[in-house]
Scaffold this motif. Structure first.
Motif, PDB file in Angstrom:
ATOM      1  N   ASN A  18      -3.663   8.002   4.443  1.00 11.68           N
ATOM      2  CA  ASN A  18      -3.813   7.783   3.006  1.00 11.68           C
ATOM      3  C   ASN A  18      -3.805   9.117   2.255  1.00 11.68           C
ATOM      4  O   ASN A  18      -4.265  10.145   2.775  1.00 11.68           O
ATOM      5  CB  ASN A  18      -5.118   7.048   2.719  1.00 11.68           C
ATOM      6  CG  ASN A  18      -5.138   5.651   3.319  1.00 11.68           C
ATOM      7  OD1 ASN A  18      -4.475   4.751   2.820  1.00 11.68           O
ATOM      8  ND2 ASN A  18      -5.892   5.486   4.403  1.00 11.68           N
TER       9      ASN A  18
ATOM     10  N   SER B  21      -0.871   4.775   0.594  1.00 12.39           N
ATOM     11  CA  SER B  21      -0.768   5.016   2.023  1.00 12.39           C
ATOM     12  C   SER B  21       0.495   5.820   2.316  1.00 12.39           C
ATOM     13  O   SER B  21       1.493   5.706   1.587  1.00 12.39           O
ATOM     14  CB  SER B  21      -0.737   3.692   2.791  1.00 12.39           C
ATOM     15  OG  SER B  21      -1.954   2.993   2.637  1.00 12.39           O
TER      16      SER B  21
ATOM     17  N   ARG C 266       0.799  -1.229   0.000  1.00 18.26           N
ATOM     18  CA  ARG C 266       0.000   0.000   0.000  1.00 18.26           C
ATOM     19  C   ARG C 266       0.835   1.284   0.000  1.00 18.26           C
ATOM     20  O   ARG C 266       0.363   2.337  -0.426  1.00 18.26           O
ATOM     21  CB  ARG C 266      -0.956   0.003   1.193  1.00 18.26           C
ATOM     22  CG  ARG C 266      -0.272  -0.062   2.560  1.00 18.26           C
ATOM     23  CD  ARG C 266      -1.294  -0.326   3.665  1.00 18.26           C
ATOM     24  NE  ARG C 266      -0.702  -0.422   4.995  1.00 18.26           N
ATOM     25  CZ  ARG C 266      -0.170  -1.549   5.493  1.00 18.26           C
ATOM     26  NH1 ARG C 266      -0.154  -2.654   4.759  1.00 18.26           N
ATOM     27  NH2 ARG C 266       0.328  -1.560   6.712  1.00 18.26           N
TER      28      ARG C 266
END
Length: 435
Positions: free
Chosen positions: A209, A198, A155
């Motif tokens: 985020n 992220s 992420r």
């Protein structure tokens, strides 16, 4: 007057529908890079063999403006394509870096991160006189949607990626008495892009985020020739220019990221959709059989380093951070297709084709946003003539993709590695009208 009014209403409804759908639909890259090849249900059934030579209906005009001069009647076409990709990650291995070593990473495998999409198109060719034609094509030739869950192990390299485009191409074409047609015109293209990921707490535990987004309207041009050298033999050659976009937008952080000191800012970026050269030949073997072969070279070198510049620091913890960059370093790529068309009777025709679609992405630069690889197409299609002035085309393609390895390492963000397997199913429907 009534006939002209009906034609105008038909084209207005078709083009309006295509624009509305394009604004609502998400592009889904299944061709190499973030190209969305779907512009014609007719060509879908032959793996786009014939895209530089055929003028069977108005939907075949997008790839070669030169074909516009070959239409003998005023023609309209409207259609849509359902793209259903599947891309799964397996053998995931992830670990933290200097600023993410307190975070948890779920290794193992990941469910489908590709998104289904509906891509519309609309085309029209008007006969101005015996030798001069005007065409307009409305398509969505570039697009991308990949979307991971919030706990995705990679992420910090990317979560959601979206690119959407609407392309309007007016073409003026002239047909000479020797069967040669030359066409050219501008391309007006609207692009929306957004990239999410992220962001870590640079001073300790925690994460948030971010999403950086922008849009622009810019222009390029296209030109081509289509030549019926002798009866039954056509050659085609076309060029579509690079379109340089200057995106204007912002970077937004969620509440968790704001609490870590990240600040929303205005953002700008430059990105270019690539230039391409397409050439091909089609040959009528008999009154029923036609074979087609095409090749397209796309100059993806325009996708090098994507930098977003901000109007201030986005994180005081990182010192002066007024820009962020991602390296892509893409190269040029080839698409080659071979297909055939069979005219069964006055009403029914059938097509089939295969294609090779080379990826522009080098292994060392492949990332989580687009784990692309070389692809192989197999297609079938059918067309039915409903009336002298109307026909319907249906095309189906299955795309096989080679496995792709993603291996990203950063001292601060950590490492992510995985193997990706993908395939795509495509169904395209086209309605065609002649007057």
């Amino acid at each position: 007057m009534t006939s002209k009014f009906k034609k105008g209403c038909l084209w207005g409804a078709a083009s309006g529908t295509a624009l509305i759908c394009a604004l609502a639909a998400s592009g889904s890259a299944h061709a190499s890079g973030f190209q969305v090849r779907e512009t014609s249900g007719t060509l879908q059934g032959s793996s786009f063999a014939g895209m530089s030579t055929l003028s069977t209906d108005a939907s075949t005009m997008f790839y070669n403006p030169g074909t516009v001069g070959q239409y003998k009647e005023t023609s309209y076409s409207v259609g849509g394509t359902l793209i259903m990709p599947v891309a799964k990650a397996k053998n995931i291995e992830a670990s933290g870096g200097l600023v993410t070593n307190t975070q948890t990473f779920n290794n193992g495998s990941y469910k489908d991160m590709a998104q289904d999409a509906f891509v519309p198109n609309a085309h029209a060719v008007w006969k101005l006189n015996d030798q001069l034609n005007l065409g307009v094509s409305i398509t969505s030739p570039w697009g991308l949607v990949t979307d991971y869950e919030p706990d995705f192990a990679g992420r910090f390299y990317g979560t959601t990626s979206k690119i959407q485009t609407i392309n309007i191409k007016p073409v003026l074409a002239y047909r000479f008495d020797n069967g040669l047609s030359i066409g050219a015109g501008p391309q007006i293209q609207q692009m929306d892009a957004s990239l999410a990921r992220s962001v870590p707490n640079l001073a300790g535990a925690g994460e948030g985020n971010s999403e950086v987004s922008g849009d622009s309207v810019d222009a390029g041009w296209a030109a081509g020739i289509n030549w019926e050298v002798i009866d039954g033999t056509k050659i085609g050659l076309s060029y579509n220019s690079e379109i340089k976009h200057e995106l204007d937008g912002k970077i937004d952080f969620d509440t968790a990221a704001n609490a870590l000191g990240y600040t929303d800012r205005n953002a700008t970026a430059k990105v270019a959709t690539p230039e391409s050269i397409t050439f091909g030949v089609s040959q009528e073997l008999s009154s029923q059989w036609t074979v087609m072969a095409d090749a397209q070279w796309t100059n993806w070198n325009s996708i090098d380093t994507l930098t977003f510049n901000y109007d201030g620091d986005i994180s005081p913890q990182a010192g002066t951070q007024s820009s962020t960059s991602d390296e892509y370093k893409w190269g040029s790529a080839w698409f080659a297709s071979l297909g055939a068309r069979y005219q069964y009777d006055d009403n029914w025709s059938f097509t089939g084709g295969v294609a090779f679609d080379e990826s522009p992405i080098k292994t060392e630069y492949r990332n989580v946003r687009l784990p692309d690889s070389d692809r192989y197409w197999v297609s079938l299609g059918a067309a039915y003539k409903v009336a002298d002035w109307a026909a319907v085309s249906l095309g189906y393609t299955h795309v096989f993709a080679n496995s792709a390895r993603v291996d990203e390492t950063d001292t601060f963000l950590g490492s992510y590695a995985a193997d990706y397997d993908a395939h795509v199913d495509i169904i395209a429907l086209q309605a065609n009208f002649k007057f």
